[in-house]
Design an enzyme around this catalytic site. Structure first.
Site, short mmCIF file in Angstrom:
data_model
loop_
_atom_site.label_atom_id
_atom_site.label_comp_id
_atom_site.label_asym_id
_atom_site.label_seq_id
_atom_site.Cartn_x
_atom_site.Cartn_y
_atom_site.Cartn_z
CG ASN A 34 23.63 -7.14 26.19
OD1 ASN A 34 24.25 -8.15 26.52
ND2 ASN A 34 22.31 -7.08 26.26
CG HIS A 82 30.18 -2.27 18.89
ND1 HIS A 82 31.17 -1.44 19.37
CD2 HIS A 82 29.08 -2.04 19.66
CE1 HIS A 82 30.69 -0.73 20.38
NE2 HIS A 82 29.43 -1.06 20.58
CB SER A 108 50.39 -0.47 28.80
OG SER A 108 50.01 -1.76 28.40
NE ARG A 117 21.67 -1.13 26.55
CZ ARG A 117 22.91 -1.18 26.07
NH1 ARG A 117 23.68 -0.10 26.14
NH2 ARG A 117 23.37 -2.29 25.54
CB VAL A 175 35.92 1.52 30.00
CG1 VAL A 175 35.84 0.23 30.82
CG2 VAL A 175 34.80 1.55 28.98
CD GLU A 198 29.86 1.56 16.83
OE1 GLU A 198 30.05 0.85 15.83
OE2 GLU A 198 28.72 1.89 17.23
CG ASP A 251 46.42 4.48 28.66
OD1 ASP A 251 45.21 4.18 28.58
OD2 ASP A 251 47.01 5.16 27.80
CB VAL A 287 41.94 -2.05 25.20
CG1 VAL A 287 42.67 -1.55 23.97
CG2 VAL A 287 42.93 -2.38 26.32
CG LEU A 288 37.43 2.49 22.11
CD1 LEU A 288 36.52 1.44 21.48
CD2 LEU A 288 36.61 3.67 22.61
NE ARG A 292 33.53 -19.98 25.81
CZ ARG A 292 33.73 -21.09 26.53
NH1 ARG A 292 32.73 -21.64 27.19
NH2 ARG A 292 34.91 -21.66 26.58
CE LYS A 297 24.93 -4.45 21.93
NZ LYS A 297 26.33 -3.96 22.09
CE1 TYR A 314 27.22 3.07 21.46
CE2 TYR A 314 25.21 2.32 22.56
CZ TYR A 314 26.31 3.17 22.51
OH TYR A 314 26.49 4.11 23.49
CB ILE A 354 33.47 -8.76 25.03
CG1 ILE A 354 33.15 -10.10 24.34
CG2 ILE A 354 32.21 -8.11 25.58
CD1 ILE A 354 34.36 -10.85 23.87
CG ASP A 355 31.20 -3.78 22.75
OD1 ASP A 355 32.43 -3.59 22.80
OD2 ASP A 355 30.37 -3.01 23.25
#
Length: 377
Positions: free
Chosen positions: A301, A96, A220, A15, A179, A118, A198, A239-240, A280, A75, A94, A269-270
């Site tokens: 990414n 994070h 959930s 990107r 997502v 974000e 959720d 999840v965010l 990892r 990124k 971004y 994961i980010d």
């Protein structure tokens, strides 16, 4: 303002922070645009296209970073870019930061004003600069998961939609936000049996209405999560918590209950990941590993693999904010726009996002107050 766009250096990140249309908009507003050579190639934009819109093409990233007053990226900067940081440079990308102690320290120590896509948040709670990439990642999660379920990729050899007389794949999505909703669209379209979990009962009602009963919605909690994870052929972590480290909702015990050849794709994961066995971050070059017989995909990414679509979708929403900062200056732009003010993560050597401060043990400072200390306008 002098705006710089360096080439992304993260593994297989194709990107770019601006399109030729974005250059044209900034130039018409009277700004200077510097672009590192080949920055847009991975997204299908040649240097000549940028040059034709008035950008100056530079051969080295150091030239872009040193001359720019605002750097626009996609990124988060990597350690080899930390040396370019300097006091009052505006970094718009971004970030994070919650799981990124090293980057946060580098930003704090250097005095950069760091604005995270974000965490720009509208009054209704929506995240306009995160949404398009969440849409891409949600749709990709199913596309990728379908491929990983194939036997040559370590999966159990299941076709997502099955065939007449043979059951389809069980897709379990944890999180019913952008997502999760987009993952459900693709999974249902491929003929899978889909379950979303959720915490928000109203959101589950909305999803039931949106999909007309074509998916299963479950409140959930640890009991229902364990039950759903155990039966999943494809588990998607969606999840965010804005700005904060993702909570580890899926425990190692739950993953151990999954059948061999099942697949996990953790889109969170980010932000640190929501699945305990994701220990990892992987890359597009080496995207998976197997633990407890389960294929784990943890690429931070994901949208970089569909760079053309992702760059166009991202810059549609970032350029208006970049124009605002360029036109008014950082301080006035943030004072007149509460959503943008929420995007300030670091300024004047202080952490200005509450969730990041709590995650990494920094004292929190209000972003607008910190901006006053920079002297920026």
């Amino acid at each position: 303002m002098i705006v710089g766009i360096p080439k992304e250096i993260k593994n297989n990140e194709n990107r770019v922070g601006i399109t030729p249309a974005g250059v044209e908009a900034l130039k018409k507003a009277g700004h200077t645009v510097l672009i590192e050579t080949s920055a847009g190639t991975g997204s299908g934009f040649d240097d000549s296209e940028y040059r034709n819109k008035g950008a100056e093409i530079l051969s080295a990233p150091s030239e872009v970073w040193s001359r720019a007053e605002m750097v626009i990226k996609v990124k988060e900067p990597l350690p080899e870019e930390y040396g370019f940081f300097r006091r009052n440079l505006i970094l718009f990308t971004y970030l994070h930061l919650a799981p990124e102690a090293g980057l946060t320290k580098a930003l704090v120590d250097s005095g950069v004003v760091a604005v995270g896509y974000e965490t720009i948040q509208l009054p209704d709670g929506s995240l306009p600069l995160l949404t398009p990439m969440s849409e891409v990642a949600g749709r990709m999660a199913v596309q990728i998961g379908a491929g990983l379920l194939e036997k040559p990729h370590g999966g159990k050899g299941i076709l997502m939609g099955g065939v007449p007389g043979v059951r389809p794949a069980e897709v379990v999505i944890v999180g019913g936000g952008v997502v999760g909703t987009n993952a459900a669209k693709v999974a249902i379209g491929m003929g899978a049996r889909v379950t979303i979990l959720d915490l928000n009962a109203n959101r589950l009602r909305e999803l039931d209405d949106i999909f007309g009963g074509r998916l299963i919605t479950i409140m959930s909690d640890s009991y229902h999560l364990e039950e759903a994870v155990r039966k999943a052929d494809l588990l998607i972590g969606a999840v965010l918590i804005p700005g904060a480290r993702a909570p580890k909702l899926i425990t190692e015990y739950m993953v151990r209950q999954m059948t061999e050849g099942s697949v996990i794709v953790d889109v969170a994961i980010d932000q640190g990941g929501s699945i305990e066995t994701i220990d990892r971050i992987t890359t597009h070059e080496n995207p998976t590993y197997i633990k407890h017989g389960v294929v784990h995909y943890a690429v931070a990414n994901m949208p970089g693999a569909v760079a053309r679509t992702s760059t166009l979708a991202l810059t549609n929403v970032t350029i208006p904010y970049a124009l605002r900062i360029s036109n008014f200056g950082m301080r006035e732009a943030a004072e007149g726009n509460a959503a943008l003010a929420r995007g300030i993560n670091v300024a004047a050597g202080q952490v200005t996002n509450q969730a990041v401060a709590e995650s990494l043990g920094y004292e929190f400072k209000d972003g607008l107050e910190a901006l006053k200390e920079t002297g920026l306008f």
